[in-house]
Design an enzyme around this catalytic site. Structure first.
Site, PDB file in Angstrom:
ATOM      1  N   LYS A  34       0.831  -1.208   0.000  1.00  0.00           N
ATOM      2  CA  LYS A  34       0.000   0.000   0.000  1.00  0.00           C
ATOM      3  C   LYS A  34       0.862   1.253   0.000  1.00  0.00           C
ATOM      4  O   LYS A  34       1.953   1.273   0.580  1.00  0.00           O
ATOM      5  CB  LYS A  34      -0.888   0.008   1.255  1.00  0.00           C
ATOM      6  CG  LYS A  34      -1.861  -1.154   1.327  1.00  0.00           C
ATOM      7  CD  LYS A  34      -2.870  -1.129   0.196  1.00  0.00           C
ATOM      8  CE  LYS A  34      -3.917  -2.221   0.352  1.00  0.00           C
ATOM      9  NZ  LYS A  34      -4.858  -2.234  -0.788  1.00  0.00           N
ATOM     10  N   HIS A  79      -9.912  -8.418  -8.340  1.00  0.00           N
ATOM     11  CA  HIS A  79      -9.681  -7.928  -6.980  1.00  0.00           C
ATOM     12  C   HIS A  79     -10.474  -8.796  -6.007  1.00  0.00           C
ATOM     13  O   HIS A  79     -11.560  -9.260  -6.313  1.00  0.00           O
ATOM     14  CB  HIS A  79     -10.167  -6.484  -6.874  1.00  0.00           C
ATOM     15  CG  HIS A  79     -10.362  -6.020  -5.461  1.00  0.00           C
ATOM     16  ND1 HIS A  79     -11.573  -6.098  -4.804  1.00  0.00           N
ATOM     17  CD2 HIS A  79      -9.477  -5.498  -4.571  1.00  0.00           C
ATOM     18  CE1 HIS A  79     -11.428  -5.618  -3.569  1.00  0.00           C
ATOM     19  NE2 HIS A  79     -10.182  -5.259  -3.401  1.00  0.00           N
TER      20      HIS A  79
HETATM   21 MG   LIG Z   1      -6.852  -2.360  -4.388  1.00  0.00          MG
END
Ligand SMILES: [Mg+2]
Length: 369
Positions: free
Chosen positions: A163, A294
């Site tokens: 992230k 996803h």
């Molecule tokens: Mg994502």
């Protein structure tokens, strides 16, 4: 002919041991809604999506539309659930459609004794997997981040995702550089901002990520900023991936038509289920683009490997997804070449830990009552 007789819906909630943060949000618990679609001959299909009360109650409202239907009539049932005036065209109600549709497909597989992977067309037998992690956590510094990401590679993953977006560009660039150094040049590095950036910040970040040979830059912008996405794709610094917050064939049509992505990340639990995923993947194939779904690996392994154009499968550790990963008894197994195979059992081929689920049950409903 067999008919759908009953729908059971259950909502679950389980707190995380420690909250996790991405570029924009902090999650402290996992919430899950599960549907069982039961036919008059006893064949049962099970589906699940992440979600809370809105998804649960939307599914309770929609479930009567399934009663008395042919359990193989997924297109007819989908069209009936997707009534734009009644349920809204995007958002959590679409997630409720996804929930019921996924349960229907699991049921079809169980009825025919065939995996969803084969029902999709078994395009390939295995699919490369990547480890999704690299979140921000309280007390987690560069050392812990690097240890985590290198650990995925040591465990056999050939690609890992981390992230960015919660810190300054300089700080996040340093995190990416440290992870690249730790995992070496052979593993692919994916970076996900969860829509945290403005267009100009994302363009600068894309240039920095190119220097670290990043495989894709995921969701740099909010899902509706299609003009910004088109600019990033045209810049061509690094491949741009998104789509996890896009809905139905109509949303993906607009996204693809805008030239707003290099790689699509459709999520069957979000966009409208497996029936709608097939339409979305056809649109992707028509542009000769590829997709890396996803979300939930135990559902998407069937779609990423079963349909054409599947690039890679997102795999979550249970520490990040909580219940959705913990409740699955037979987890996917990573082979030495960094790939996974869809389970061969009927339907989604998943056995659920009923005892664990019962422990975290929040509410349930049966239709008809
Ligand atoms: Mg994502």
């Amino acid at each position: 002919m067999t008919r759908i007789a009953r729908v059971e819906l259950s909502a679950y909630r389980k707190p995380y041991r420690r909250p996790v943060t991405n570029g924009r949000y902090t999650y402290s618990e996992s919430r899950l809604v599960l549907a069982r679609v039961i036919c008059d001959d006893g064949v049962t299909g099970t589906g699940w999506v992440p979600g809370g009360d809105v998804v649960f109650h939307a599914a309770v409202e929609m479930a009567p539309l399934l009663l008395g239907e042919d359990p193989l009539a997924v297109e007819r049932i989908w069209a009936r659930l997707y009534q734009p005036k009644l349920v809204g065209r995007r958002g959590l109600t679409t997630r409720a459609i996804s929930l019921l549709d996924i349960a229907l497909w699991d049921g079809i597989g169980r009825r025919l004794g065939t995996s969803v992977h084969r029902l999709m067309g078994a395009y390939r037998e295995r699919i490369p997997a990547y480890a999704a992690g690299g979140y921000y956590e309280e007390g987690k510094g560069l050392t812990e981040l690097v240890e985590e990401m290198a650990g995925y590679v040591a465990a056999g993953f050939r690609a890992v995702k981390m992230k960015v977006g919660a810190l300054t560009l300089a700080e996040d660039t340093e995190r990416v550089r440290a992870v690249r150094e730790a995992i070496g040049g052979d593993a692919e590095l994916l970076v996900d901002a969860n829509g945290a950036y403005s267009t100009f910040a994302a363009r600068a970040m894309a240039r920095a990520l190119a220097e670290q040979r990043v495989y894709w830059f995921e969701e740099p912008l909010t899902p509706d900023n299609l003009d910004g996405y088109r600019l990033l794709v045209r810049d061509g610094c690094v491949p741009i991936a998104h789509g996890e917050n896009e809905y139905t064939r109509f949303g993906f049509r607009d996204l693809i038509r805008a030239g707003a992505a290099d790689i699509l990340n459709p999520d069957a639990q979000v966009l409208g289920g497996i029936t709608e995923m097939r339409h979305v993947v056809s649109l992707i194939a028509a542009q000769e683009l590829c997709f890396a779904p996803h979300g939930d690996q135990h559902i998407h392994v069937h779609l990423a490997a079963g349909l054409p154009g599947g690039l890679m499968l997102e795999c979550y550790h249970e520490r990040v997804t909580g219940l959705a990963a913990e409740m699955v008894v037979d987890r996917l197994e990573l082979a030495g070449d960094g790939t996974v195979a869809p389970p061969d059992g009927p339907g989604l081929g998943v056995r659920l830990d009923d005892e664990l689920l019962a422990h975290h049950l929040e509410r349930s409903a049966t239709v008809p009552v």
